[in-house]
Design a protein around this motif. Sequence first.
Motif, PDB file in Angstrom:
ATOM      1  N   THR A 217       0.800  -1.228   0.000  1.00 52.83           N
ATOM      2  CA  THR A 217       0.000   0.000   0.000  1.00 52.83           C
ATOM      3  C   THR A 217       0.828   1.270   0.000  1.00 52.83           C
ATOM      4  OG1 THR A 217      -0.062   0.204   2.426  1.00 52.83           O
ATOM      5  CG2 THR A 217      -1.750  -1.200   1.385  1.00 52.83           C
ATOM      6  N   THR A 218       2.139   1.162  -0.096  1.00 49.73           N
ATOM      7  CA  THR A 218       3.025   2.294   0.129  1.00 49.73           C
ATOM      8  C   THR A 218       2.573   3.572  -0.574  1.00 49.73           C
ATOM      9  OG1 THR A 218       4.872   0.766   0.360  1.00 49.73           O
ATOM     10  CG2 THR A 218       5.424   3.059  -0.036  1.00 49.73           C
ATOM     11  N   MET A 219       2.229   4.560   0.220  1.00 47.86           N
ATOM     12  CA  MET A 219       1.827   5.909  -0.185  1.00 47.86           C
ATOM     13  C   MET A 219       0.463   5.957  -0.866  1.00 47.86           C
ATOM     14  SD  MET A 219       5.370   7.819  -1.280  1.00 47.86           S
ATOM     15  CE  MET A 219       4.611   9.438  -1.077  1.00 47.86           C
ATOM     16  N   ALA A 220      -0.096   4.823  -1.231  1.00 49.24           N
ATOM     17  CA  ALA A 220      -1.385   4.811  -1.911  1.00 49.24           C
ATOM     18  C   ALA A 220      -2.481   5.340  -0.993  1.00 49.24           C
ATOM     19  CB  ALA A 220      -1.728   3.403  -2.378  1.00 49.24           C
ATOM     20  N   SER A 250       4.808   1.641   3.873  1.00 50.90           N
ATOM     21  CA  SER A 250       4.716   3.061   4.209  1.00 50.90           C
ATOM     22  C   SER A 250       5.723   3.957   3.488  1.00 50.90           C
ATOM     23  CB  SER A 250       4.895   3.242   5.718  1.00 50.90           C
ATOM     24  OG  SER A 250       6.237   2.926   6.091  1.00 50.90           O
ATOM     25  N   ASP A 251       6.897   3.433   3.130  1.00 56.49           N
ATOM     26  CA  ASP A 251       8.032   4.214   2.620  1.00 56.49           C
ATOM     27  C   ASP A 251       8.732   5.011   3.715  1.00 56.49           C
ATOM     28  OD1 ASP A 251       9.430   4.157   0.270  1.00 56.49           O
ATOM     29  OD2 ASP A 251       8.129   5.533  -0.814  1.00 56.49           O
ATOM     30  N   TYR A 252       8.430   4.723   4.970  1.00 56.30           N
ATOM     31  CA  TYR A 252       9.138   5.348   6.082  1.00 56.30           C
ATOM     32  C   TYR A 252      10.639   5.139   5.917  1.00 56.30           C
ATOM     33  CZ  TYR A 252      10.736   5.890  10.950  1.00 56.30           C
ATOM     34  OH  TYR A 252      11.399   6.279  12.089  1.00 56.30           O
ATOM     35  N   ALA A 261      -0.765   9.023   8.581  1.00 54.34           N
ATOM     36  CA  ALA A 261      -1.578   9.356   7.411  1.00 54.34           C
ATOM     37  C   ALA A 261      -1.843   8.133   6.547  1.00 54.34           C
ATOM     38  CB  ALA A 261      -0.892  10.443   6.589  1.00 54.34           C
ATOM     39  N   GLN A 262      -0.857   7.236   6.434  1.00 56.61           N
ATOM     40  CA  GLN A 262      -1.058   6.017   5.644  1.00 56.61           C
ATOM     41  C   GLN A 262      -2.132   5.134   6.264  1.00 56.61           C
ATOM     42  OE1 GLN A 262       0.980   4.492   2.597  1.00 56.61           O
ATOM     43  NE2 GLN A 262      -1.195   4.009   2.740  1.00 56.61           N
ATOM     44  N   LEU A 263      -2.085   4.974   7.575  1.00 59.87           N
ATOM     45  CA  LEU A 263      -3.052   4.119   8.255  1.00 59.87           C
ATOM     46  C   LEU A 263      -4.461   4.690   8.137  1.00 59.87           C
ATOM     47  CD1 LEU A 263      -0.956   3.398  11.483  1.00 59.87           C
ATOM     48  CD2 LEU A 263      -1.118   2.002   9.403  1.00 59.87           C
ATOM     49  N   ARG A 264      -4.596   5.974   8.348  1.00 54.72           N
ATOM     50  CA  ARG A 264      -5.920   6.595   8.259  1.00 54.72           C
ATOM     51  C   ARG A 264      -6.461   6.541   6.840  1.00 54.72           C
ATOM     52  NH1 ARG A 264      -4.888  11.805  12.268  1.00 54.72           N
ATOM     53  NH2 ARG A 264      -5.449  10.730  14.215  1.00 54.72           N
ATOM     54  N   ALA A 265      -5.580   6.682   5.851  1.00 53.29           N
ATOM     55  CA  ALA A 265      -6.027   6.599   4.463  1.00 53.29           C
ATOM     56  C   ALA A 265      -6.600   5.217   4.155  1.00 53.29           C
ATOM     57  CB  ALA A 265      -4.867   6.912   3.520  1.00 53.29           C
ATOM     58  N   LEU A 266      -5.990   4.175   4.701  1.00 52.90           N
ATOM     59  CA  LEU A 266      -6.508   2.823   4.504  1.00 52.90           C
ATOM     60  C   LEU A 266      -7.854   2.646   5.199  1.00 52.90           C
ATOM     61  CD1 LEU A 266      -3.211   0.774   4.986  1.00 52.90           C
ATOM     62  CD2 LEU A 266      -4.364   1.322   2.831  1.00 52.90           C
ATOM     63  N   ALA A 267      -7.950   3.159   6.413  1.00 52.63           N
ATOM     64  CA  ALA A 267      -9.210   3.048   7.147  1.00 52.63           C
ATOM     65  C   ALA A 267     -10.337   3.792   6.428  1.00 52.63           C
ATOM     66  CB  ALA A 267      -9.034   3.587   8.562  1.00 52.63           C
ATOM     67  N   ASP A 268     -10.011   4.924   5.825  1.00 51.39           N
ATOM     68  CA  ASP A 268     -11.026   5.749   5.166  1.00 51.39           C
ATOM     69  C   ASP A 268     -11.579   5.117   3.894  1.00 51.39           C
ATOM     70  OD1 ASP A 268     -10.802   7.644   7.142  1.00 51.39           O
ATOM     71  OD2 ASP A 268      -9.522   9.009   5.985  1.00 51.39           O
ATOM     72  N   LEU A 269     -10.959   4.031   3.422  1.00 55.81           N
ATOM     73  CA  LEU A 269     -11.491   3.359   2.238  1.00 55.81           C
ATOM     74  C   LEU A 269     -12.826   2.677   2.525  1.00 55.81           C
ATOM     75  CD1 LEU A 269      -8.249   1.683   0.826  1.00 55.81           C
ATOM     76  CD2 LEU A 269      -9.364   3.771   0.009  1.00 55.81           C
TER      77      LEU A 269
END
Length: 303
Positions: A217-220, A250-252, A261-269
């Motif tokens: 999912t990196t950055m997606a 994550s690309d950390y 932000a990555q985790l929240r973006a996944l949850a928001d799907l």
Amino acid sequence: MSEAAEVRSFWQELGLPGLVDVHTHFMPERALAKVWAYFDQVGPLTGRPWPITYREAEEQRVLRLREFGVRAFTSMLYPHKPGMAAWLNSWSADFAARTPDCLHTATCYPEPEAAGYVAKALADGARVFKCHVQVGDYDPTDPLLDAVWGQLAEAGVPVVTHCGSGPSPGKHTGPGPIAAVLARHPALRLVVAHLGLPEYREFLELAERHREVRLDTTMAFTAFSEELAPFPRDLLPRLAALGDRVLLGSDYPNIPYPYLAQLRALADLGLGEDWLRAVCHDNGARLFGLPAADTPGRRGAER
């Protein structure tokens, strides 16, 4: 609430024992400095700045992931020219030995020595490989890599590969070249970095055709990437159906926003907690055979 507390709250509310992040970068300091210098100048390629959020010393970067509750992570590193890969692999083996929560990572480049140092890395315990078709500017179908793909397929070792054309296309990016590799080595455990951004549809189709292909999912889905290359929402049901083969990346530390932000973006799907649990932990834990961890009252476990 601190960032670490917010990240921990995210996975604790899902009833997980932590996170498994298959796409984090650790590499020799002088190599990382060059990577950061590249991102400092990447604005002309993307049309926008790319600040490094976690521009910190190595020890602090490791500590931060542990504070976030990342159970396992990687040291994604990659050469941009011949003669680098064996040196990077030596460094990465040492890093994994002194960082037990890092999955021993290795890399390769199309050169006559590749099969030899890949065999050594596997014998030394490498658990994941990184290939960067864009930065390396090489054709993954190069005959010098054929034996390497065969070794990795036979060993069942995942290879996280940046083969999509984001943030800017290369001569050998896109689904065609790597699909040709899979046609020859169908057992290869390919992990397509960044969901194949921006060729999301084509790489999703590749995963649907090949059982061992996975997507990270990196950055997606983050606001940063959605402005550059939005993920087509009509593909979400198909992404949900591939829920057992999508991995958190994550690309950390090379990200222009907080880790959360990555985790929240996944949850928001809105794909559901079972999907989130699989992506953020369970799929990676299963792929890498991580030992079971105590998991407090996972919600929905009885369903």
